[in-house]
Write a protein that holds these residues in place. Structure first.
Motif, PDB file in Angstrom:
ATOM      1  N   ASN A   4       0.801  -1.219   0.000  1.00 56.34           N
ATOM      2  CA  ASN A   4       0.000   0.000   0.000  1.00 56.34           C
ATOM      3  C   ASN A   4       0.840   1.277   0.000  1.00 56.34           C
ATOM      4  O   ASN A   4       0.291   2.372  -0.120  1.00 56.34           O
ATOM      5  N   ARG A   5       2.156   1.131   0.179  1.00 54.65           N
ATOM      6  CA  ARG A   5       3.031   2.307   0.222  1.00 54.65           C
ATOM      7  C   ARG A   5       4.176   2.120  -0.752  1.00 54.65           C
ATOM      8  O   ARG A   5       4.636   1.003  -0.961  1.00 54.65           O
ATOM      9  N   ILE A   7       7.706   1.593  -2.336  1.00 57.05           N
ATOM     10  CA  ILE A   7       8.845   0.840  -1.807  1.00 57.05           C
ATOM     11  C   ILE A   7       9.948   1.773  -1.332  1.00 57.05           C
ATOM     12  O   ILE A   7      10.562   1.531  -0.292  1.00 57.05           O
ATOM     13  N   PHE A   8      10.203   2.857  -2.064  1.00 58.77           N
ATOM     14  CA  PHE A   8      11.287   3.759  -1.664  1.00 58.77           C
ATOM     15  C   PHE A   8      11.027   4.362  -0.283  1.00 58.77           C
ATOM     16  O   PHE A   8      11.960   4.567   0.495  1.00 58.77           O
ATOM     17  N   GLN A   9       9.758   4.642   0.039  1.00 61.63           N
ATOM     18  CA  GLN A   9       9.430   5.159   1.370  1.00 61.63           C
ATOM     19  C   GLN A   9       9.670   4.089   2.437  1.00 61.63           C
ATOM     20  O   GLN A   9      10.115   4.401   3.540  1.00 61.63           O
ATOM     21  N   GLN A  10       9.386   2.851   2.104  1.00 56.51           N
ATOM     22  CA  GLN A  10       9.608   1.766   3.047  1.00 56.51           C
ATOM     23  C   GLN A  10      11.102   1.540   3.298  1.00 56.51           C
ATOM     24  O   GLN A  10      11.507   1.234   4.417  1.00 56.51           O
ATOM     25  N   ILE A  11      11.915   1.710   2.263  1.00 60.41           N
ATOM     26  CA  ILE A  11      13.373   1.609   2.421  1.00 60.41           C
ATOM     27  C   ILE A  11      13.856   2.705   3.365  1.00 60.41           C
ATOM     28  O   ILE A  11      14.621   2.455   4.306  1.00 60.41           O
ATOM     29  N   ALA A  12      13.385   3.931   3.143  1.00 55.34           N
ATOM     30  CA  ALA A  12      13.768   5.053   4.006  1.00 55.34           C
ATOM     31  C   ALA A  12      13.347   4.787   5.447  1.00 55.34           C
ATOM     32  O   ALA A  12      14.117   5.013   6.385  1.00 55.34           O
ATOM     33  N   GLU A  13      12.123   4.277   5.631  1.00 55.15           N
ATOM     34  CA  GLU A  13      11.634   3.998   6.983  1.00 55.15           C
ATOM     35  C   GLU A  13      12.440   2.886   7.650  1.00 55.15           C
ATOM     36  O   GLU A  13      12.718   2.945   8.848  1.00 55.15           O
TER      37      GLU A  13
END
Length: 118
Positions: A4-5, A7-13
């Motif tokens: 749902n989000r 992938i690049f944001q998940q890597i940063a998180e």
């Protein structure tokens, strides 16, 4: 990965979480974008976009020819940001709902303490 989000944001998180937990201490090198890409089986450009989010926000910095490193003060900045987000997402709505229900701050504190013991 959460579909749902982005992938690049998940890597940063993930990197932020590792900094907050101490798995990536300040002034240590973070894995390369190619390492992230291989681990998550994603395009290196996608991994790079996540890393660059943190560079743009001053959490990571580049050492030319060496790689990316965790900036001094990054952990404190991230924990402060997350505390603000926590307050906005959870505390304020909780207080509004408690007020609607006539729950006093003291009663709310007692409810939280009781819940923490459970």
């Amino acid at each position: 990965m959460d579909e749902n989000r982005p992938i690049f944001q998940q890597i940063a998180e993930q990197i932020e979480n590792d900094i907050i937990s101490g798995a990536l201490p300040e002034e240590t090198q973070v894995p390369s974008t190619n390492e992230f890409a291989a681990f998550h089986r994603i395009n290196p450009a996608t991994a790079g976009k996540g890393v660059n989010l943190l560079v743009d926000s001053g959490i990571l910095y580049k050492k030319r020819g060496i790689g990316m490193f965790v900036a001094s003060g990054a952990r404190a900045r991230l924990t402060a940001q997350r505390a603000d987000q926590f307050s906005e997402s959870y505390i304020r709505p909780l207080l509004r709902e408690a007020d609607k229900l006539g729950i006093t701050p003291e009663q709310l504190a007692a409810m939280i303490q009781k819940g923490a013991r459970s």
